[in-house]
Scaffold this motif. Structure first.
Motif, mmCIF file in Angstrom:
data_model
loop_
_atom_site.group_PDB
_atom_site.id
_atom_site.type_symbol
_atom_site.label_atom_id
_atom_site.label_comp_id
_atom_site.label_asym_id
_atom_site.label_seq_id
_atom_site.Cartn_x
_atom_site.Cartn_y
_atom_site.Cartn_z
ATOM 1 N N PHE A 192 17.996 -12.738 51.328
ATOM 2 C CA PHE A 192 17.136 -12.494 52.487
ATOM 3 C C PHE A 192 16.760 -11.017 52.534
ATOM 4 O O PHE A 192 17.575 -10.176 52.918
ATOM 5 N N GLY A 193 15.535 -10.727 52.121
ATOM 6 C CA GLY A 193 15.090 -9.339 52.104
ATOM 7 C C GLY A 193 15.630 -8.550 50.931
ATOM 8 O O GLY A 193 15.440 -7.332 50.868
ATOM 9 N N VAL A 194 16.291 -9.210 49.996
ATOM 10 C CA VAL A 194 16.808 -8.575 48.779
ATOM 11 C C VAL A 194 16.001 -9.121 47.603
ATOM 12 O O VAL A 194 16.090 -10.305 47.280
ATOM 13 N N LEU A 195 15.199 -8.284 46.986
ATOM 14 C CA LEU A 195 14.234 -8.713 45.978
ATOM 15 C C LEU A 195 14.383 -7.917 44.682
ATOM 16 O O LEU A 195 14.781 -6.746 44.706
ATOM 17 N N PRO A 196 14.014 -8.546 43.562
ATOM 18 C CA PRO A 196 13.937 -7.778 42.316
ATOM 19 C C PRO A 196 12.676 -6.923 42.328
ATOM 20 O O PRO A 196 11.734 -7.173 43.087
ATOM 21 N N GLU A 197 12.651 -5.906 41.491
ATOM 22 C CA GLU A 197 11.490 -5.021 41.451
ATOM 23 C C GLU A 197 10.227 -5.771 41.048
ATOM 24 O O GLU A 197 9.130 -5.459 41.503
ATOM 25 N N ALA A 198 10.400 -6.782 40.175
ATOM 26 C CA ALA A 198 9.268 -7.606 39.760
ATOM 27 C C ALA A 198 9.552 -9.048 40.162
ATOM 28 O O ALA A 198 10.420 -9.704 39.577
ATOM 29 N N VAL A 199 8.839 -9.532 41.174
ATOM 30 C CA VAL A 199 9.037 -10.898 41.661
ATOM 31 C C VAL A 199 8.054 -11.830 40.964
ATOM 32 O O VAL A 199 6.846 -11.587 40.964
ATOM 33 N N SER A 200 8.581 -12.886 40.357
ATOM 34 C CA SER A 200 7.729 -13.861 39.682
ATOM 35 C C SER A 200 8.461 -15.188 39.646
ATOM 36 O O SER A 200 9.663 -15.268 39.931
ATOM 37 N N LEU A 201 7.736 -16.236 39.291
ATOM 38 C CA LEU A 201 8.380 -17.535 39.131
ATOM 39 C C LEU A 201 9.436 -17.469 38.041
ATOM 40 O O LEU A 201 10.511 -18.056 38.158
ATOM 41 N N GLU A 202 9.143 -16.713 37.009
ATOM 42 C CA GLU A 202 10.100 -16.559 35.907
ATOM 43 C C GLU A 202 11.381 -15.892 36.382
ATOM 44 O O GLU A 202 12.486 -16.267 35.965
ATOM 45 N N SER A 203 11.263 -14.920 37.256
ATOM 46 C CA SER A 203 12.455 -14.214 37.737
ATOM 47 C C SER A 203 13.342 -15.119 38.581
ATOM 48 O O SER A 203 14.543 -14.896 38.691
ATOM 49 N N LEU A 204 12.747 -16.158 39.184
ATOM 50 C CA LEU A 204 13.523 -17.099 39.988
ATOM 51 C C LEU A 204 13.972 -18.323 39.199
ATOM 52 O O LEU A 204 14.862 -19.047 39.645
ATOM 53 N N SER A 205 13.381 -18.544 38.043
ATOM 54 C CA SER A 205 13.700 -19.747 37.263
ATOM 55 C C SER A 205 15.152 -19.787 36.801
ATOM 56 O O SER A 205 15.670 -20.849 36.473
ATOM 57 N N ILE A 206 15.817 -18.638 36.820
ATOM 58 C CA ILE A 206 17.234 -18.614 36.431
ATOM 59 C C ILE A 206 18.108 -19.366 37.428
ATOM 60 O O ILE A 206 19.263 -19.660 37.152
ATOM 61 N N PHE A 207 17.536 -19.704 38.588
ATOM 62 C CA PHE A 207 18.296 -20.404 39.620
ATOM 63 C C PHE A 207 17.968 -21.896 39.675
ATOM 64 O O PHE A 207 18.323 -22.576 40.638
ATOM 65 N N GLN A 208 17.340 -22.425 38.665
ATOM 66 C CA GLN A 208 16.878 -23.805 38.695
ATOM 67 C C GLN A 208 18.009 -24.824 38.685
ATOM 68 O O GLN A 208 17.784 -25.996 39.009
ATOM 69 N N HIS A 209 19.224 -24.409 38.348
ATOM 70 C CA HIS A 209 20.350 -25.351 38.279
ATOM 71 C C HIS A 209 21.230 -25.295 39.536
ATOM 72 O O HIS A 209 22.237 -26.010 39.608
ATOM 73 N N LEU A 210 20.856 -24.490 40.508
ATOM 74 C CA LEU A 210 21.647 -24.393 41.730
ATOM 75 C C LEU A 210 21.431 -25.606 42.624
ATOM 76 O O LEU A 210 20.437 -26.310 42.519
ATOM 77 N N GLU A 211 22.380 -25.838 43.519
ATOM 78 C CA GLU A 211 22.213 -26.897 44.506
ATOM 79 C C GLU A 211 21.218 -26.481 45.579
ATOM 80 O O GLU A 211 20.402 -27.288 46.028
ATOM 81 N N SER A 212 21.303 -25.219 46.013
ATOM 82 C CA SER A 212 20.338 -24.721 46.994
ATOM 83 C C SER A 212 20.122 -23.226 46.791
ATOM 84 O O SER A 212 21.017 -22.505 46.357
ATOM 85 N N ALA A 213 18.902 -22.810 47.090
ATOM 86 C CA ALA A 213 18.546 -21.396 47.003
ATOM 87 C C ALA A 213 17.550 -21.102 48.121
ATOM 88 O O ALA A 213 16.582 -21.845 48.308
#
Length: 213
Positions: free
Chosen positions: A161-182
């Motif tokens: 919440f309000g904590v972001l990577p310097e470069a936000v993209s779908l690719e940067s979030l795809s590492i979380f695709q195996h989580l139960e919730s994000a």
């Protein structure tokens, strides 16, 4: 839940009673084999020395003025940690907390990288957030990358919440695709919509910090 405000307490587990002395704790809660301690709005600059540190499995540090959390590196059996206001510029103080399963931190203004979190191999729930008061100003905390979180094999629930990577993209979030919730806030809506549409990840709330009864 029963809190004991004196410095001494008795821990009862499997009919074994131990006398343990803890220094300057605001609250001590005994729940079976769980020992939870709290530091609440302490104005001291130095965190109290934690005695019997291997007894501690759960801890809350809430808006204290400590300059360092280095004491936590000695609490190697810590499983739950709930923090509001983190003074540290990195997470090195957690490097030896290999039993940590739940970590929630609100207000981490000095953090710019998450590298040290990659060693928390038992971590299941991670919540990192800015202060709610920052929302009105649109203030954010930026970290170099979210990649260290991809190295957490047991991570199930994530909140940024309000904590972001310097470069936000779908690719940067795809590492979380195996989580139960994000769950995310202050991220571009278009990218979040793509993320939830492409991957089978829910946006349900992560488990809350609680002491087992």
């Amino acid at each position: 839940m029963k809190f004991v405000t004196n410095e001494s307490f008795r821990k009862t587990s499997n009919a074994v009673v131990k006398n343990v002395r803890l220094a300057r704790y605001k609250h001590v809660s005994l729940q079976g084999s769980i020992v939870h301690i709290e530091f609440m709005r302490d104005k001291s600059r130095d965190m109290p020395i934690i005695e019997n540190r291997l007894e501690i499995t759960s801890m809350t540090i809430w808006h204290c003025n400590y300059l360092s959390f280095s004491q936590l590196s000695k609490c190697t059996n810590l499983e739950q940690l709930n923090v509001a206001t983190l003074p540290e510029g990195d997470f090195n103080f957690l490097l030896k907390c290999n039993s940590l399963k739940f970590l929630s931190i609100t207000h981490l203004p000095n953090i710019s990288n998450l590298d040290s979190l990659s060693g928390l191999l038992e971590l299941e729930t991670l919540s990192l957030s800015t202060l709610p008061s920052w929302d009105a100003w649109g203030k954010k905390t930026f970290v170099h990358t979210l990649e260290p979180l991809a190295k957490l094999p047991k991570l199930k629930f994530l909140e940024l919440f309000g904590v972001l990577p310097e470069a936000v993209s779908l690719e940067s979030l795809s590492i979380f695709q195996h989580l139960e919730s994000a769950r995310f806030s202050k991220y571009p809506k278009k990218i979040l919509n793509q993320f939830y549409k492409q991957f089978e990840v829910s946006d349900n709330c992560a488990p809350e910090f609680e002491i087992a009864s």
